[in-house]
Design a protein around this motif. Structure first.
Motif, PDB file in Angstrom:
ATOM      1  N   PRO A  60      26.097  -4.357 -29.148  1.00 42.72           N
ATOM      2  CA  PRO A  60      25.165  -5.425 -28.772  1.00 42.72           C
ATOM      3  C   PRO A  60      23.741  -5.195 -29.255  1.00 42.72           C
ATOM      4  CG  PRO A  60      26.593  -4.893 -26.933  1.00 42.72           C
ATOM      5  CD  PRO A  60      26.852  -3.855 -27.989  1.00 42.72           C
ATOM      6  N   TYR A  61      23.319  -3.935 -29.391  1.00 46.97           N
ATOM      7  CA  TYR A  61      21.974  -3.639 -29.879  1.00 46.97           C
ATOM      8  C   TYR A  61      21.755  -4.202 -31.280  1.00 46.97           C
ATOM      9  CZ  TYR A  61      18.151  -0.814 -31.829  1.00 46.97           C
ATOM     10  OH  TYR A  61      16.987  -0.405 -32.460  1.00 46.97           O
ATOM     11  N   PHE A  96      28.028 -11.519 -30.757  1.00 49.25           N
ATOM     12  CA  PHE A  96      27.603 -11.875 -32.112  1.00 49.25           C
ATOM     13  C   PHE A  96      28.139 -13.237 -32.529  1.00 49.25           C
ATOM     14  CE2 PHE A  96      28.355 -11.865 -36.755  1.00 49.25           C
ATOM     15  CZ  PHE A  96      27.016 -11.842 -37.158  1.00 49.25           C
ATOM     16  N   LEU A  97      29.401 -13.510 -32.213  1.00 46.58           N
ATOM     17  CA  LEU A  97      29.989 -14.803 -32.566  1.00 46.58           C
ATOM     18  C   LEU A  97      29.241 -15.936 -31.890  1.00 46.58           C
ATOM     19  CD1 LEU A  97      32.240 -16.372 -33.994  1.00 46.58           C
ATOM     20  CD2 LEU A  97      33.651 -16.040 -31.944  1.00 46.58           C
ATOM     21  N   PHE A  98      28.988 -15.781 -30.593  1.00 44.56           N
ATOM     22  CA  PHE A  98      28.245 -16.811 -29.851  1.00 44.56           C
ATOM     23  C   PHE A  98      26.840 -16.985 -30.410  1.00 44.56           C
ATOM     24  CE2 PHE A  98      24.919 -17.356 -26.653  1.00 44.56           C
ATOM     25  CZ  PHE A  98      25.202 -18.638 -26.195  1.00 44.56           C
ATOM     26  N   LEU A 127      11.136 -16.339 -30.696  1.00 47.58           N
ATOM     27  CA  LEU A 127      11.556 -16.821 -29.380  1.00 47.58           C
ATOM     28  C   LEU A 127      12.996 -17.317 -29.444  1.00 47.58           C
ATOM     29  CD1 LEU A 127      11.139 -17.819 -26.465  1.00 47.58           C
ATOM     30  CD2 LEU A 127      10.128 -19.906 -27.415  1.00 47.58           C
ATOM     31  N   MET A 128      13.325 -18.057 -30.472  1.00 49.29           N
ATOM     32  CA  MET A 128      14.669 -18.599 -30.635  1.00 49.29           C
ATOM     33  C   MET A 128      15.709 -17.481 -30.666  1.00 49.29           C
ATOM     34  SD  MET A 128      16.056 -20.959 -33.790  1.00 49.29           S
ATOM     35  CE  MET A 128      15.455 -19.756 -35.005  1.00 49.29           C
ATOM     36  N   ILE A 129      15.456 -16.463 -31.463  1.00 51.91           N
ATOM     37  CA  ILE A 129      16.404 -15.353 -31.588  1.00 51.91           C
ATOM     38  C   ILE A 129      16.541 -14.602 -30.269  1.00 51.91           C
ATOM     39  CG2 ILE A 129      16.795 -13.123 -32.719  1.00 51.91           C
ATOM     40  CD1 ILE A 129      15.377 -14.367 -35.199  1.00 51.91           C
ATOM     41  N   ALA A 130      15.396 -14.300 -29.637  1.00 52.17           N
ATOM     42  CA  ALA A 130      15.429 -13.554 -28.373  1.00 52.17           C
ATOM     43  C   ALA A 130      16.126 -14.357 -27.281  1.00 52.17           C
ATOM     44  CB  ALA A 130      13.999 -13.199 -27.946  1.00 52.17           C
ATOM     45  N   TRP A 131      15.858 -15.677 -27.222  1.00 50.61           N
ATOM     46  CA  TRP A 131      16.456 -16.526 -26.182  1.00 50.61           C
ATOM     47  C   TRP A 131      17.968 -16.600 -26.354  1.00 50.61           C
ATOM     48  CZ3 TRP A 131      19.272 -21.062 -25.744  1.00 50.61           C
ATOM     49  CH2 TRP A 131      19.297 -21.641 -24.480  1.00 50.61           C
ATOM     50  N   ILE A 132      18.424 -16.822 -27.572  1.00 48.00           N
ATOM     51  CA  ILE A 132      19.868 -16.889 -27.835  1.00 48.00           C
ATOM     52  C   ILE A 132      20.536 -15.572 -27.450  1.00 48.00           C
ATOM     53  CG2 ILE A 132      21.601 -16.997 -29.666  1.00 48.00           C
ATOM     54  CD1 ILE A 132      19.764 -19.035 -31.078  1.00 48.00           C
ATOM     55  N   CYS A 133      19.907 -14.463 -27.831  1.00 49.18           N
ATOM     56  CA  CYS A 133      20.486 -13.141 -27.522  1.00 49.18           C
ATOM     57  C   CYS A 133      20.511 -12.876 -26.023  1.00 49.18           C
ATOM     58  CB  CYS A 133      19.699 -12.050 -28.231  1.00 49.18           C
ATOM     59  SG  CYS A 133      20.092 -11.901 -29.974  1.00 49.18           S
ATOM     60  N   LEU A 134      19.451 -13.259 -25.312  1.00 48.09           N
ATOM     61  CA  LEU A 134      19.431 -13.016 -23.870  1.00 48.09           C
ATOM     62  C   LEU A 134      20.476 -13.877 -23.166  1.00 48.09           C
ATOM     63  CD1 LEU A 134      18.033 -11.416 -21.618  1.00 48.09           C
ATOM     64  CD2 LEU A 134      16.584 -13.409 -21.227  1.00 48.09           C
ATOM     65  N   GLY A 178      23.251 -14.816 -24.459  1.00 45.18           N
ATOM     66  CA  GLY A 178      24.505 -14.124 -24.742  1.00 45.18           C
ATOM     67  C   GLY A 178      24.700 -12.902 -23.862  1.00 45.18           C
ATOM     68  N   HIS A 179      23.614 -12.157 -23.626  1.00 43.03           N
ATOM     69  CA  HIS A 179      23.707 -10.979 -22.749  1.00 43.03           C
ATOM     70  C   HIS A 179      24.016 -11.384 -21.311  1.00 43.03           C
ATOM     71  CE1 HIS A 179      22.087  -8.684 -26.092  1.00 43.03           C
ATOM     72  NE2 HIS A 179      22.241  -7.577 -25.401  1.00 43.03           N
TER      73      HIS A 179
END
Length: 419
Positions: A171-172, A218-220, A362-369, A371-372
């Motif tokens: 996930p990192y 990653f897929l999501f 922001l977009m990348i961080a929001w999508i990743c969070l 997903g987390h």
């Protein structure tokens, strides 16, 4: 160390420009070191502890926009401190909560440092990509035993890079992989090959971690990134470019993974790990049964069970962030964490498509969070350093957005006064 709560975004301005440059370099170094956590305390903790203290002592402030992040994390950890009082064997408990407090403070630090200068976002993601690429290469080389002693970068025949656990390693790598995807989809085609090579290294690392949570994340995240970019960029030409490059990226990744699958060792482990429910998930006292029993026990214990107690009782940890917040931080911690997660996702969503210099990050961080938060139902993300980074990035962008709105209101009022 004194933390100052300020009512507005007043830039941190040391007397010498060199101090700011050195400070930004230390931030980048700290993010880079987050990819190397073979033992604890890791160099990341040591460097971050020193620089957080120095930044705040030199005058870095926590604005009103970032204060809720600090308050919610404090309540979360106060719940953890209360849980220590019900433990029969307190060994290990205080250290666990101390680490939680440190990580919470690191999240607030990232938010404050981003609010101070949004250009640090690019530095943070570039450092993250660098650290992730190196640790992913170590995991790949270790998996294929490329040099003597390389097995130190694997665990149970799974790549773990310079981490202790493949389930954290995988996930990192997702956020930096998304950043490279964004650069490929939005940037110049001439530079795309560089990003494609980096993306392949990260995706192969994710694949060889054999972490189902990492695969799903990653897929999501990759699909969500393409969807959000299509919503943001409404021109037909840009949408065609995104679709074309996205399809090409998928084909390249499929070829790369197919190549890795030629190894009998890889294919056998993949087929085993690809099962949606493993034996240790659905078995008696397996993961899902522990979730049920843990939630029932927590309903009768408002202060929780204490750090690592459930794991000692059942032989396995919670593997669920919501259950973890209940057992380790009690009802207060659970309510604080759920509130924090929802608040973070909401404030990020509101600014997701606004044209700002910090919007891509922001977009990348929001999508990743997001997903987390989803994989948190089957895995414990409590002490994941990069998860706290994601919280800090989103709240830092929220603070930047609030400052942007204040400047616009002030400009509008001054315009009316002149008129």
């Amino acid at each position: 160390m004194t933390l100052i709560i300020d009512t507005g975004p007043k830039p941190f301005k040391p007397q010498l420009a060199g101090v700011r440059l050195l400070g930004s370099a230390l931030v980048a170094l700290g993010v880079f070191l987050s990819g190397f956590v073979i033992s604890e305390p890791a160099p990341y903790e040591l460097l971050m502890a020193v620089q957080i203290a120095l930044w705040f002592l030199l005058g870095l402030k926590i604005s009103r926009a970032v204060a809720p992040l600090l308050i919610l994390f404090l309540l979360f950890n106060i719940g953890g401190m209360f849980s220590l009082t019900v433990m029969k064997d307190i060994s290990g408990g205080p250290m666990y909560i101390a680490v939680s407090l440190f990580l919470a403070l690191s999240s607030v630090f990232y938010a404050a440092i981003i609010e101070d200068d949004h250009r640090r976002l690019k530095l943070i993601f570039q450092a993250w990509v660098a650290g992730a690429t190196i640790t992913s290469m170590l995991g790949i080389l270790g998996y294929f035993h490329a040099f003597p002693g390389a097995e130190v970068f694997t665990l149970y025949d799974r790549a773990k890079g310079a981490f202790q656990d493949p389930n954290v390693f995988g996930p990192y790598l997702v956020a930096p992989a998304l950043y490279l995807m964004y650069r490929i989809l939005s940037g110049s085609l001439a530079r795309s090959p560089i990003y494609v090579v980096g993306l392949l290294v990260l995706v192969l690392g994710i694949f060889l971690s054999f972490s189902r949570a990492a695969w799903g994340l990653f897929l999501f995240a990759a699909i969500a990134l393409v969807v959000v970019m299509l919503l943001k960029e409404r021109t037909a030409a840009f949408r065609l470019k995104i679709f074309s490059l996205a399809i090409a990226a998928v084909l390249i990744l499929m070829v790369a993974i197919a190549g890795a699958m030629q190894s009998k060792k890889v294919s056998e482990l993949f087929l085993n790990r690809a099962k949606l429910v493993q034996e240790y998930d659905g078995a008696r006292l397996g993961r899902f049964e522990r979730h049920k029993l843990g939630f029932l026990m927590s309903m009768e214990r408002p202060l929780g069970l204490g750090p690592m107690v459930l794991g000692k009782m059942f032989g396995e940890d919670e593997h669920n962030i919501w259950l973890k917040s209940l057992t380790t931080y009690g009802w207060l911690g659970f309510v604080s964490y759920v509130t924090l997660m929802w608040a973070t996702l909401i404030i990020g969503f509101r600014s997701l498509l606004r044209e700002r210099p910090w919007q891509p990050y922001l977009m990348i961080a929001w999508i990743c969070l997001l997903g987390h938060a989803l994989i948190g139902n089957v895995i414990d993300i409590d002490h994941w350093r990069h998860a706290y980074m994601l919280f800090g990035i989103i709240w830092g962008c929220f603070a930047l957005e609030q400052a942007h709105k204040r400047r616009n209101r002030l400009a509008a009022q001054q315009g009316r006064s002149v008129a």
